[in-house]
Design an enzyme around this catalytic site. Structure first.
Site, PDB file in Angstrom:
ATOM      1  N   ASP A 196       0.865  -1.186   0.000  1.00  0.00           N
ATOM      2  CA  ASP A 196       0.000   0.000   0.000  1.00  0.00           C
ATOM      3  C   ASP A 196       0.897   1.230   0.000  1.00  0.00           C
ATOM      4  O   ASP A 196       2.132   1.103  -0.047  1.00  0.00           O
ATOM      5  CB  ASP A 196      -0.963  -0.012   1.210  1.00  0.00           C
ATOM      6  N   HIS A 272      -2.848   3.328  -4.529  1.00  0.00           N
ATOM      7  CA  HIS A 272      -2.252   2.806  -3.290  1.00  0.00           C
ATOM      8  C   HIS A 272      -0.864   2.210  -3.535  1.00  0.00           C
ATOM      9  O   HIS A 272      -0.541   1.133  -3.038  1.00  0.00           O
ATOM     10  CB  HIS A 272      -3.173   1.753  -2.653  1.00  0.00           C
ATOM     11  N   ASP A 335      -8.560  -0.367  -6.212  1.00  0.00           N
ATOM     12  CA  ASP A 335      -9.452   0.598  -5.564  1.00  0.00           C
ATOM     13  C   ASP A 335      -8.840   1.988  -5.453  1.00  0.00           C
ATOM     14  O   ASP A 335      -7.627   2.157  -5.477  1.00  0.00           O
ATOM     15  CB  ASP A 335      -9.805   0.122  -4.147  1.00  0.00           C
ATOM     16  N   GLU A 336      -9.718   2.961  -5.296  1.00  0.00           N
ATOM     17  CA  GLU A 336      -9.390   4.323  -4.899  1.00  0.00           C
ATOM     18  C   GLU A 336      -8.233   4.949  -5.681  1.00  0.00           C
ATOM     19  O   GLU A 336      -7.364   5.595  -5.128  1.00  0.00           O
ATOM     20  CB  GLU A 336      -9.071   4.367  -3.394  1.00  0.00           C
ATOM     21  N   TRP A 478      -8.445  -3.515   8.163  1.00  0.00           N
ATOM     22  CA  TRP A 478      -7.517  -2.451   7.750  1.00  0.00           C
ATOM     23  C   TRP A 478      -6.859  -1.906   9.009  1.00  0.00           C
ATOM     24  O   TRP A 478      -7.519  -1.753  10.038  1.00  0.00           O
ATOM     25  CB  TRP A 478      -8.280  -1.342   7.015  1.00  0.00           C
ATOM     26  N   THR A 479      -5.568  -1.581   8.911  1.00  0.00           N
ATOM     27  CA  THR A 479      -4.845  -1.348  10.161  1.00  0.00           C
ATOM     28  C   THR A 479      -4.275   0.067  10.329  1.00  0.00           C
ATOM     29  O   THR A 479      -3.288   0.250  11.019  1.00  0.00           O
ATOM     30  CB  THR A 479      -3.722  -2.399  10.310  1.00  0.00           C
ATOM     31  N   GLU A 480      -4.910   1.048   9.708  1.00  0.00           N
ATOM     32  CA  GLU A 480      -4.441   2.423   9.932  1.00  0.00           C
ATOM     33  C   GLU A 480      -4.340   2.726  11.422  1.00  0.00           C
ATOM     34  O   GLU A 480      -3.389   3.346  11.883  1.00  0.00           O
ATOM     35  CB  GLU A 480      -5.416   3.431   9.300  1.00  0.00           C
TER      36      GLU A 480
HETATM   37  C1  TNX Z   1     -10.923   1.879   2.047  1.00  0.00           C
HETATM   38  S1  TNX Z   1     -11.596  -1.021   1.238  1.00  0.00           S
HETATM   39  C2  TNX Z   1      -9.835   1.219   1.502  1.00  0.00           C
HETATM   40  C3  TNX Z   1      -8.642   0.987   2.326  1.00  0.00           C
HETATM   41  C4  TNX Z   1      -8.767   1.635   3.677  1.00  0.00           C
HETATM   42  C5  TNX Z   1     -10.154   1.393   4.219  1.00  0.00           C
HETATM   43  C6  TNX Z   1     -10.367   1.906   5.607  1.00  0.00           C
HETATM   44  C7  TNX Z   1     -10.652  -0.519   0.129  1.00  0.00           C
HETATM   45  C8  TNX Z   1     -10.663  -1.281  -1.059  1.00  0.00           C
HETATM   46  N1  TNX Z   1      -9.896   0.596   0.297  1.00  0.00           N
HETATM   47  O1  TNX Z   1      -7.495   1.432   1.649  1.00  0.00           O
HETATM   48  O2  TNX Z   1      -7.810   1.073   4.526  1.00  0.00           O
HETATM   49  O3  TNX Z   1     -11.090   2.015   3.371  1.00  0.00           O
HETATM   50  O4  TNX Z   1     -11.597   1.477   6.129  1.00  0.00           O
END
Ligand code: TNX
Length: 618
Positions: A196, A272, A335-336, A478-480
């Site tokens: 990530d 990411h 994602d994202e 998820w471990t933020e």
């Molecule tokens: C969204 S779930 C993300 C992660 C984050 C998470 C925090 C996903 C595919 N992407 O990168 O850690 O939310 O809840």
């Protein structure tokens, strides 16, 4: 003397099982029929097996040896069948024929013997059920198992649990402990989020800088990154890092395989990916820029650029990953990706024109398609987060639906396999487990145990033919905001047990009351003995409420077997030095007065729940 012995042999947990239709088993089996009496393990009990080298048989032999039970294992092939009675034996037979459903088993426990028939992994799952039923005594060699016939098989073939080791690194010992608890609850896919923005955690021989540079960040954001309680500039000023060598990865894969768990690696792309750019800026859209491994949370604007050079590197990386991981599925993230650095890139503009792509979503689809093609050329299948739907889905790809169910629904309608993992379904275990201010800091969101339990992975808008594409369900950790193993376990347990039942059991066999009040207390006590941390639920029967009237009766039960409930009646925060609840309490509240009854659960190992208050107002 005789009396004393009887007392010593009194099994633990017997009472909890007595009137529970599921006999304390999690996940609830497909069918349980309770018999009379019990099978007794004695030092003479023998184990008869037909496949001594089978993984599951090795597992149970090891378990029994450690538990000091039935240490002799006999290969049925080598014994004279007529002469050896089956009395006082545990007979384990593997079924290769199709008379049991996939991953299914049949467990028959009589006063004379225990017989377990399992198909493939079903043997392992039957063993897990048997282990849950064994009531150990304090005398080595002795234990009892209540008589029953259990027929069981899973509802879904993909039963997944994810762990993010990029935001915080967790060592191999912890990963194995995580795999152990998954196996106890019949989960079979471990989704390992290895890369990530904030860290690259897997050794890649061809690109050593990925771990030399990408596995270490200078510091970490502490406190919330956004929202009303955020402290934007607060960092811990402490380097954080770690990665797994290929040898360690292999060790984890083998460990998981011996527990019927497939490890699915995730290499995030195109978004990411900042940690990779810190090591190899030439894979970005602005190679002149320098990048540092992410220290903050959220979404970064810099990520992989779709150049031939980047693709070559990603193919090389994926090749090494596929050489390590036998999994048919390879998770490539997706994602994202906010497209910001692509939008600014002349190269991307040209590529969109040359390839006649519609826009940046089209470019995301172009990216994922190229990767999917490569992965499938190696005989594997990609899994991606639901954004891989953007601009069109690559053939053969599996969608992990996290932004609600809509991505999963769309994919299933197009004939793609889907794993449901919506945050809205209580499957984000980084979300808080209650609204109490005493919960540890977390990313936000609210996912109490009941919500995880109540989730059904099959959306009713799908036809039954389309529902077949929903291959299963997964929860994500998820471990933020999870920097330690203790907190990871706190967030995981007991919610993972609810996931297990959602993934394995038929909806008609699910019953939250039975799960949370009859079975969970027993399992938490057992997890405690196995050295796991967990969130202690508030007392059974208590929740933050305001009641009106003048006479009240409060009836509670501890949420963990063997734990105590402490309370105050003046609204003060209870501790282990306060009153102990032993029997139902009756209160008469004087007119225009209020009594605030506040209670907590404290386990015998000293773990405690958040407090909960019942306000009685007259
Ligand atoms: C969204 S779930 C993300 C992660 C984050 C998470 C925090 C996903 C595919 N992407 O990168 O850690 O939310 O809840």
């Amino acid at each position: 003397m005789k009396k004393l012995l009887l007392l010593l042999l009194l099994p633990m947990g017997l009472f909890a099982q007595n009137n529970d239709p599921n006999m304390g088993i999690i996940p609830a089996p497909a069918s349980v029929s309770r018999g009379k009496g019990e099978f007794k393990f004695t030092p003479e009990t023998i184990v008869l097996v037909d496949s001594p080298n089978h993984k599951a048989i090795k597992f149970i032999s090891e378990y029994l040896r450690k538990a000091n039970l039935a240490t002799s294992v006999t290969d049925m092939g080598t014994m004279d069948k007529k002469r050896t009675s089956l009395k006082n034996s545990v007979k384990l037979s593997l079924i290769f024929k199709e008379d049991l459903p996939a991953e299914g088993y049949e467990l028959k426990i009589t006063e004379d013997n225990i017989e377990l028939r399992g198909r493939g992994a079903g043997m392992f799952y039957g063993i897990q059920t048997l282990i849950q039923l064994i009531q150990k005594s304090n005398s080595p060699g002795y234990a009892i198992v209540p008589c029953a016939t259990i027929k069981d098989n899973p509802r879904f073939r993909y039963r997944g649990m994810h762990l993010d080791v990029a935001r915080h690194f967790f060592d191999v010992d912890f990963v194995k402990k995580y795999i152990d608890v998954m196996a106890m609850y019949k989960l079979n896919y471990f989704h390992w989020h290895l890369t990530d923005d904030q860290g690259w955690r897997i050794e890649i021989k061809k690109y050593p800088k990925l771990t030399e540079i990408g596995s270490m960040r200078a510091q970490t954001k502490v406190g919330r990154a956004a929202g009303p309680t955020a402290v934007p500039g607060l960092f811990d000023n402490t380097p954080h890092g770690g990665f797994y060598t290929q040898e360690q990865i292999n060790d984890v894969i083998m460990y998981a395989a011996s527990r019927y768990i497939t490890v699915v690696p995730e290499i995030e792309m195109p978004g990411h990916s900042l940690a990779a750019l810190a090591a190899y800026p030439e894979w970005s859209c602005d190679a002149g820029k320098t990048y540092k491994v992410g220290e903050n949370w959220g979404v970064y604007d810099d990520f992989f650029c779709p150049t031939p050079e980047t693709f070559k590197a990603l193919f090389d990386i994926l090749k090494e990953v596929m050489d390590m991981f036998p999994s048919a599925y390879v998770h490539i993230g997706g994602d994202e990706c906010n497209k910001v650095s692509w939008k600014k890139s002349e190269f991307c503009r040209q590529l969109i024109a040359e390839e006649k792509l519609k826009n940046d979503e089209g470019l995301q689809s172009y990216f994922i398609n190229k990767i999917a093609k490569y992965v499938s050329s190696q005989g594997r299948q990609i899994i991606g987060w639901d954004e891989i739907l953007e601009g069109g889905l690559a053939p053969g790809s599996v969608v992990m639906s996290w932004q609600g169910e809509k991505g999963g629904i769309a994919a299933a309608q197009m004939g793609h396999d889907v794993v449901m993992t919506p945050g809205s379904g209580g499957l984000y275990f980084d979300h808080v487990q209650s609204k109490s201010t005493q919960e540890p800091l977390s990313i936000g969101g609210h996912a109490p145990l009941s919500k995880t339990y109540g989730y059904d992975p099959l959306p009713s808008v799908l036809t039954s033919a389309q529902q077949k594409y929903v291959i299963g369900v997964q929860a994500n950790l998820w471990t933020e905001y999870i920097a330690t193993p203790g907190k990871a376990e706190y967030m995981l347990l007991p919610r993972m047990l609810a996931l297990s039942e959602t993934a394995w059991s038929l909806p008609s066999n699910k019953d939250y009351k039975n799960f949370s009040t009859q079975r969970i207390p027993r399992h938490l006590a057992q997890l405690d003995r196995n050295g796991y941390n967990y969130r202690v639920p508030v007392p059974i029967g208590a929740s933050d409420t305001v009641l009106k009237g003048n006479k009240f009766k409060i009836e509670l039960a501890p949420s963990v077997d063997g734990a105590k409930i402490h309370y105050t009646i003046d609204g003060a925060e209870p501790t282990e030095n306060d009153l102990v609840y032993t029997a139902p309490l009756e209160f008469t509240v004087p007119e225009r007065e209020t009594i605030v009854f506040r209670s907590i659960v404290v386990t015998s190992s000293g773990k405690r729940s958040v407090s909960t208050s019942i306000k009685m107002e007259n």
